[in-house]
Design a protein around this motif. Structure first.
Motif, PDB file in Angstrom:
ATOM      1  N   SER A 447     -41.300 -28.452   8.392  1.00  0.00           N
ATOM      2  CA  SER A 447     -40.238 -29.441   8.662  1.00  0.00           C
ATOM      3  C   SER A 447     -39.831 -29.381  10.137  1.00  0.00           C
ATOM      4  O   SER A 447     -39.169 -30.271  10.652  1.00  0.00           O
ATOM      5  CB  SER A 447     -39.027 -29.208   7.758  1.00  0.00           C
ATOM      6  OG  SER A 447     -38.418 -27.992   8.099  1.00  0.00           O
ATOM      7  N   LYS A 448     -40.247 -28.310  10.815  1.00  0.00           N
ATOM      8  CA  LYS A 448     -40.029 -28.184  12.260  1.00  0.00           C
ATOM      9  C   LYS A 448     -40.625 -29.379  13.015  1.00  0.00           C
ATOM     10  O   LYS A 448     -40.122 -29.787  14.060  1.00  0.00           O
ATOM     11  CB  LYS A 448     -40.678 -26.878  12.742  1.00  0.00           C
ATOM     12  CG  LYS A 448     -40.694 -26.656  14.228  1.00  0.00           C
ATOM     13  CD  LYS A 448     -39.358 -26.215  14.726  1.00  0.00           C
ATOM     14  CE  LYS A 448     -39.351 -26.006  16.224  1.00  0.00           C
ATOM     15  NZ  LYS A 448     -38.007 -25.800  16.749  1.00  0.00           N
ATOM     16  N   PHE A 449     -41.709 -29.938  12.469  1.00  0.00           N
ATOM     17  CA  PHE A 449     -42.407 -31.027  13.163  1.00  0.00           C
ATOM     18  C   PHE A 449     -41.909 -32.405  12.726  1.00  0.00           C
ATOM     19  O   PHE A 449     -42.407 -33.420  13.181  1.00  0.00           O
ATOM     20  CB  PHE A 449     -43.916 -30.928  12.901  1.00  0.00           C
ATOM     21  CG  PHE A 449     -44.492 -29.606  13.323  1.00  0.00           C
ATOM     22  CD1 PHE A 449     -44.888 -29.393  14.636  1.00  0.00           C
ATOM     23  CD2 PHE A 449     -44.610 -28.557  12.421  1.00  0.00           C
ATOM     24  CE1 PHE A 449     -45.392 -28.169  15.035  1.00  0.00           C
ATOM     25  CE2 PHE A 449     -45.112 -27.330  12.815  1.00  0.00           C
ATOM     26  CZ  PHE A 449     -45.499 -27.131  14.124  1.00  0.00           C
ATOM     27  N   LEU A 450     -40.955 -32.406  11.813  1.00  0.00           N
ATOM     28  CA  LEU A 450     -40.448 -33.669  11.254  1.00  0.00           C
ATOM     29  C   LEU A 450     -39.289 -34.189  12.114  1.00  0.00           C
ATOM     30  O   LEU A 450     -38.342 -33.454  12.374  1.00  0.00           O
ATOM     31  CB  LEU A 450     -39.956 -33.386   9.832  1.00  0.00           C
ATOM     32  CG  LEU A 450     -39.752 -34.579   8.900  1.00  0.00           C
ATOM     33  CD1 LEU A 450     -41.101 -35.239   8.589  1.00  0.00           C
ATOM     34  CD2 LEU A 450     -39.088 -34.133   7.616  1.00  0.00           C
ATOM     35  N   PRO A 451     -39.343 -35.454  12.528  1.00  0.00           N
ATOM     36  CA  PRO A 451     -38.257 -35.968  13.379  1.00  0.00           C
ATOM     37  C   PRO A 451     -36.875 -35.808  12.746  1.00  0.00           C
ATOM     38  O   PRO A 451     -35.909 -35.519  13.439  1.00  0.00           O
ATOM     39  CB  PRO A 451     -38.614 -37.446  13.546  1.00  0.00           C
ATOM     40  CG  PRO A 451     -40.077 -37.536  13.302  1.00  0.00           C
ATOM     41  CD  PRO A 451     -40.416 -36.454  12.320  1.00  0.00           C
ATOM     42  N   SER A 452     -36.807 -35.955  11.421  1.00  0.00           N
ATOM     43  CA  SER A 452     -35.498 -35.857  10.766  1.00  0.00           C
ATOM     44  C   SER A 452     -35.206 -34.439  10.277  1.00  0.00           C
ATOM     45  O   SER A 452     -34.224 -34.208   9.576  1.00  0.00           O
ATOM     46  CB  SER A 452     -35.442 -36.817   9.567  1.00  0.00           C
ATOM     47  OG  SER A 452     -36.378 -36.402   8.592  1.00  0.00           O
ATOM     48  N   GLY A 454     -34.199 -31.787  11.712  1.00  0.00           N
ATOM     49  CA  GLY A 454     -33.038 -31.086  12.273  1.00  0.00           C
ATOM     50  C   GLY A 454     -33.410 -30.032  13.299  1.00  0.00           C
ATOM     51  O   GLY A 454     -32.536 -29.470  13.957  1.00  0.00           O
ATOM     52  N   ALA A 455     -34.697 -29.726  13.455  1.00  0.00           N
ATOM     53  CA  ALA A 455     -35.094 -28.694  14.424  1.00  0.00           C
ATOM     54  C   ALA A 455     -36.221 -29.188  15.318  1.00  0.00           C
ATOM     55  O   ALA A 455     -36.915 -28.397  15.945  1.00  0.00           O
ATOM     56  CB  ALA A 455     -35.535 -27.436  13.682  1.00  0.00           C
ATOM     57  N   ASN A 456     -36.417 -30.497  15.341  1.00  0.00           N
ATOM     58  CA  ASN A 456     -37.461 -31.078  16.190  1.00  0.00           C
ATOM     59  C   ASN A 456     -36.796 -31.662  17.436  1.00  0.00           C
ATOM     60  O   ASN A 456     -35.953 -32.551  17.340  1.00  0.00           O
ATOM     61  CB  ASN A 456     -38.203 -32.174  15.421  1.00  0.00           C
ATOM     62  CG  ASN A 456     -39.407 -32.692  16.175  1.00  0.00           C
ATOM     63  OD1 ASN A 456     -39.347 -32.882  17.388  1.00  0.00           O
ATOM     64  ND2 ASN A 456     -40.498 -32.910  15.474  1.00  0.00           N
TER      65      ASN A 456
ATOM     66  N   ASP B  47     -28.506 -24.924  10.559  1.00  0.00           N
ATOM     67  CA  ASP B  47     -27.827 -26.027   9.888  1.00  0.00           C
ATOM     68  C   ASP B  47     -26.769 -26.644  10.825  1.00  0.00           C
ATOM     69  O   ASP B  47     -25.857 -25.939  11.282  1.00  0.00           O
ATOM     70  CB  ASP B  47     -27.155 -25.492   8.611  1.00  0.00           C
ATOM     71  CG  ASP B  47     -26.589 -26.603   7.774  1.00  0.00           C
ATOM     72  OD1 ASP B  47     -27.361 -27.473   7.368  1.00  0.00           O
ATOM     73  OD2 ASP B  47     -25.351 -26.616   7.550  1.00  0.00           O
ATOM     74  N   PRO B  48     -26.882 -27.938  11.121  1.00  0.00           N
ATOM     75  CA  PRO B  48     -25.929 -28.562  12.057  1.00  0.00           C
ATOM     76  C   PRO B  48     -24.473 -28.449  11.585  1.00  0.00           C
ATOM     77  O   PRO B  48     -23.573 -28.288  12.399  1.00  0.00           O
ATOM     78  CB  PRO B  48     -26.362 -30.035  12.095  1.00  0.00           C
ATOM     79  CG  PRO B  48     -27.754 -30.050  11.571  1.00  0.00           C
ATOM     80  CD  PRO B  48     -27.892 -28.893  10.644  1.00  0.00           C
ATOM     81  N   GLU B  49     -24.288 -28.505  10.253  1.00  0.00           N
ATOM     82  CA  GLU B  49     -22.932 -28.387   9.701  1.00  0.00           C
ATOM     83  C   GLU B  49     -22.367 -26.982   9.994  1.00  0.00           C
ATOM     84  O   GLU B  49     -21.201 -26.827  10.321  1.00  0.00           O
ATOM     85  CB  GLU B  49     -22.993 -28.657   8.187  1.00  0.00           C
ATOM     86  CG  GLU B  49     -21.692 -28.423   7.430  1.00  0.00           C
ATOM     87  CD  GLU B  49     -20.586 -29.409   7.790  1.00  0.00           C
ATOM     88  OE1 GLU B  49     -20.830 -30.318   8.608  1.00  0.00           O
ATOM     89  OE2 GLU B  49     -19.467 -29.257   7.261  1.00  0.00           O
TER      90      GLU B  49
END
Lengths: 546, 323
Positions: A447-452, A454-456, B47-49
């Motif tokens: 999910s690191k590579f996913l725009p949504s 949160g960590a990309n 987590d942004p929250e």
């Protein structure tokens, strides 16, 4: 002559530790007693595993707690071998089309304060992480978004009902941060109590923590895994400087460090201590990646990003950098060796920049830059001010890009401004970034590579990538998972070249050879309960005296 | 004398306030904050929250002027707040380390004085002799050698020496046990950094003692004492040394203040859980409250020591208090 002999002795010790590895460690009979002195290179922010993400907390605090399930402490190098800790029998298979997991809970387990552990404690723990109330932090919430509800039909049973079947559920439950807390504590003291207090049911009982100095633990006499722990206690000593940790092992002030040392430190220790040191090495679930800023021209052009990836000689980098830095393994976006991840052969044939003909790759890179009109591109590589492995790899990358005619300067920042630039200000051209995870959980990790995700920090959008990932997340069938995983990888590394991989990290743990029973895992967060570690007393006396 | 003390005391407050404002502003110039680092510093998902809640809890979401107001209120009410990294009260964090830093400072100062005074006096008394040349070379070496580097050499020397002589490498303990709990363990850990640091500071004090003594030894009253037939030992100890002590006391006082918070690298080399190591950690972790408190502590120590040195100066030299 003497130095040649020393080198030979060192290579034999290192070679045998690598070759025989953990197998030899459990071959002899375990002994009871002694205190393990481990050195920890990071500070404890709080004791609450549900909000923290640093090994500085895991190494000294994990031994006080139990988990519902965990990676197999006898086979921690396997990324798919999970076993029960507080549950009974094997890790349950899902029912109801992969949407229900029923765990039977071990009886007779007590917390340090004597409170018996029941299924209610498991539910309260996972409720805290998955469904924290407004105003309560949980760094694990995103990992449990597949959970619909948790039920406890009786004190020995916990049922997790999922919204959809998911390959990430079991690895997420096995994360080493998921300390099981007492429901009584949560009810009586609130959700923030565990940040400053410890009451676990793990192999060791908490004794004291002196800020910045050490954490002391003593054996839990009522521990539920029969015969364990072997140690009387442990002392986790805070030592932020790597050289201090290394010399402490050499000078007999510490026995082991669990995060890992660079190759040179390993060689120095082996040279100084000979057969008094054992070395275990492993692939590491951390990857160093290049993040181009898609909002900055010309990095909005996929041809330019592809050229940057094509210029990198990963096999050559692995060969030479692994002698000086904590990187080694060539891999795709998934942890090398995991069933879902691409094999080296597959990467070589299907992913740009992995082909063995480096000159052909670079010729293609130059063509792409010419097509894009950026043959003599100048830019800055944003990097973190930490030697291992960031600055070493950053310097190497600049050399790789120079070979296709690019003029790159390195912009190094200390950690705090580095993160601010990467995540908040976003005023960089191309940055080094990294993805370090605990349990190998490829579907969650990518999910690191996913725009949504949160960590990309590449700052782009791509609906096709989102669709592939959502389908992957909700697929229980392993064959379909692999197919979707490969499609996702191709989209990231080939079509978009939105980010790309340099090398995976490599974990090296040299330690005193009287420490027995510990087996290296592919993460410095894993297998840290210390319950299976024991001290060979005769060897200890031989090495350190009295 | 009293009006002199009152005047010096009145200067302390604006100095402290100025330092407080400066440290607050300088820290905010560095981009990023403790929450980003704490929850995402190891490359995992943050987590942004959770980051939002962290900023809210620490007051980092407030406008700078409100943060400054809170800080100044805390400053005047002696409420230093809690560490942004550990959530422990800043006073607790500092209190844990203060004893160690104080002990190191005292031990290093003692080492410094024990080396500097005799060597400085001997060097002056034996001016331009081989003894003087040796002392000058010894003190210049001390000035040229950073104490942390000497510390590294000491550790390596102990490791190599112990392996050669006893067959197993040994280095000083890396965790702190108070003196009253286990004096042997405590001293075996702290004597080495005290020697490394004390030697460094003795070098400056030795040179200062030498030059002050040389100046005094050429004064008329010393010549008179010699003419009266007093023996050299009495002249030096009774008549010259006290008058030569003025600049030396200043140097030793400033060094002591510096040692209380300035052993940033040496404490890391020996893994001492003191204020210097805490300083480095608080800065690298962007722990504003802790860094501010530590800077203010060091400023307060400097100001206080300077104040005491001034008082001592006035006591040693009546001309100062009469002026």
């Amino acid at each position: 002559m003497k130095s040649r002999l020393t080198r030979f002795a060192a290579s034999v010790v290192l070679g045998s530790a690598l070759a025989v590895g953990a197998g030899s460690i459990s071959a002899s009979a375990q002994e009871y007693g002694g205190e393990l002195r481990l050195v920890v290179g990071s500070k404890i922010p709080s004791y609450d595993g549900h909000i923290e993400s640093t090994f500085g907390m895991i190494h000294p605090i994990r031994p006080f707690y139990s988990m519902l399930i965990r990676i197999n402490p006898d086979n921690p190098s396997s990324p798919t071998d999970f076993v029960c800790d507080l549950c009974v029998g094997d890790v349950p298979e899902p029912t109801n089309d992969g949407k229900t997991y029923t765990f039977k809970i071990r009886q007779g387990v007590t917390f340090q304060d004597g409170t018996p552990l029941t299924s209610a404690d498991i539910k309260a723990t996972f409720d805290k992480m998955a469904f924290p109330p407004e105003g309560v932090a949980s760094n694990r919430k995103a990992y449990f978004k597949m959970i619909d509800s948790i039920e406890t039909p009786d004190p020995e049973t916990v049922v997790f009902n999922l919204k959809f079947a998911s390959g990430t559920f079991i690895p997420s439950v096995a994360m080493p941060f998921n300390f099981v807390y007492s429901k009584k504590d949560l009810d009586e003291h609130g959700y923030k109590w565990h940040q400053t207090n410890i009451n676990g049911s793990g192999p060791f009982h908490f004794v004291e923590h002196v800020q910045g100095s050490h954490v002391l633990g003593k054996k839990n006499p009522n521990y539920y895994h029969e015969g364990m722990p072997y140690l009387d206690g442990f002392r986790a000593i805070s030592a932020p400087k790597m050289s201090v940790r290394l010399q402490a092992i050499r000078g007999g002030q510490a026995d082991i460090e669990f995060r890992g040392f660079p190759p040179k430190a390993r060689d120095d220790l082996v040279k100084a201590l000979g057969d008094q040191v054992t070395v275990q090495e492993s692939d590491w679930n951390c990857v160093l990646l290049v993040t181009p800023n898609h909002k900055v021209k010309p990095f909005d052009d996929p041809r330019v990003r592809q050229a940057l990836s094509l210029a990198i000689d990963r096999a050559g980098g692995s060969k030479y950098l692994s002698q000086i830095a904590i990187v080694k393994t060539v891999g795709g976006i998934g942890f090398p060796g995991h069933p879902l991840s691409s094999t080296p052969e597959y990467l070589e044939k299907n992913i740009i920049g992995y082909g063995k003909d480096v000159e052909a790759n670079r010729a293609r890179a130059k063509e792409l830059l010419k097509e894009a009109g950026h043959e003599n591109l100048k830019f800055t590589l944003h990097n973190r001010g930490v030697d291992q492995p960031y600055k070493v790899v950053g310097t190497w990358l600049i050399d790789q890009w120079k070979r296709i005619g690019l003029d790159v300067e390195q912009w190094v920042q200390p950690s705090t401004p580095f993160y601010a630039t990467l995540r908040t200000k976003k005023d960089f051209d191309v940055s080094l970034d990294f993805n370090c995870q605990a349990v190998v959980n490829p579907i969650a990790d990518i999910s690191k590579f996913l725009p949504s995700g949160g960590a990309n920090y590449s700052d782009f959008e791509d609906q096709q990538l989102e669709d592939i990932y959502n389908e992957l997340l909700q697929t229980g069938d392993p064959a379909k998972q692999r197919e979707l995983f490969a499609a996702y990888e191709k989209r990231v590394l080939n079509d978009l070249a939105s980010q790309f991989i340099t090398l995976w990290w490599y974990k090296i743990n040299p330690y005193r050879s009287y420490v027995k029973g510990w087996k290296i895992a592919p993460s410095h967060y894993l297998n840290q309960s210390l319950e299976n570690i024991w001290i060979d007393q005769a060897e200890y006396k031989k090495q350190l005296g009295g | 004398m009293y009006s002199y003390i009152v005047k010096r005391l009145l200067i302390l407050l604006p100095t402290l306030i100025g330092a407080a404002i400066l440290v607050f502003l300088l820290l905010r110039l560095v981009p990023g904050d403790v929450c980003l680092l704490r929850f995402g510093g190891e490359g995992g998902y943050a987590d942004p929250e959770q980051i939002r809640l962290c900023r809210e809890r620490l007051g980092l979401d407030l406008p700078i002027y409100l943060q400054f107001f809170d800080y100044m209120v805390g400053f005047f009410t002696f409420d230093l707040g809690v560490s942004m990294w550990t959530s422990q009260p800043v006073t607790t964090e500092i209190g844990i380390r203060f004893g160690l830093s104080l002990q190191i400072a005292i031990m290093a100062t003692l080492v410094s004085v024990v080396i500097a005074l005799p060597l400085g006096v001997i060097s002056a008394a034996k001016q331009n002799t081989p003894v003087d040349y040796f002392v000058r070379a010894f003190s210049i070496a001390g000035i040229a050698m950073p104490s942390f580097w000497l510390g590294i050499l000491i550790i390596l020397g102990l490791l190599i020496g112990s392996q050669a002589w006893f067959g197993r490498p040994w280095m000083p303990p890396i965790d702190y046990v108070p003196l009253w709990v286990d004096p042997w363990y405590n001293l075996s850990a702290l004597i080495w950094p005290a020697l490394a640091t004390g030697y460094r500071y003795s070098a400056v004090a030795t040179r200062m003692t030498r030059s002050a003594m040389l100046e005094v030894l050429h004064e008329d009253y010393v010549r008179t004492a010699r003419a009266k037939g007093l023996i050299e030992k009495v002249i030096i100890n009774k008549h010259a040394l006290k008058n030569a002590m003025l600049p030396v006391v200043t140097i030793i006082g400033i060094e002591f203040a510096f040692l209380m918070g300035g052993l940033v690298v040496t404490e890391q080399v020996f893994n001492l859980n003191g204020l210097g190591k805490l300083f480095v950690e608080s800065v690298t972790q962007s722990d504003y409250t802790l860094t501010q408190a530590l800077v203010m502590l060091v400023v307060a120590i400097f100001v206080l020591v300077n104040f005491l040195v001034d008082i001592m100066y006035a006591w040693l030299d009546p001309r100062i208090r009469y002026n």
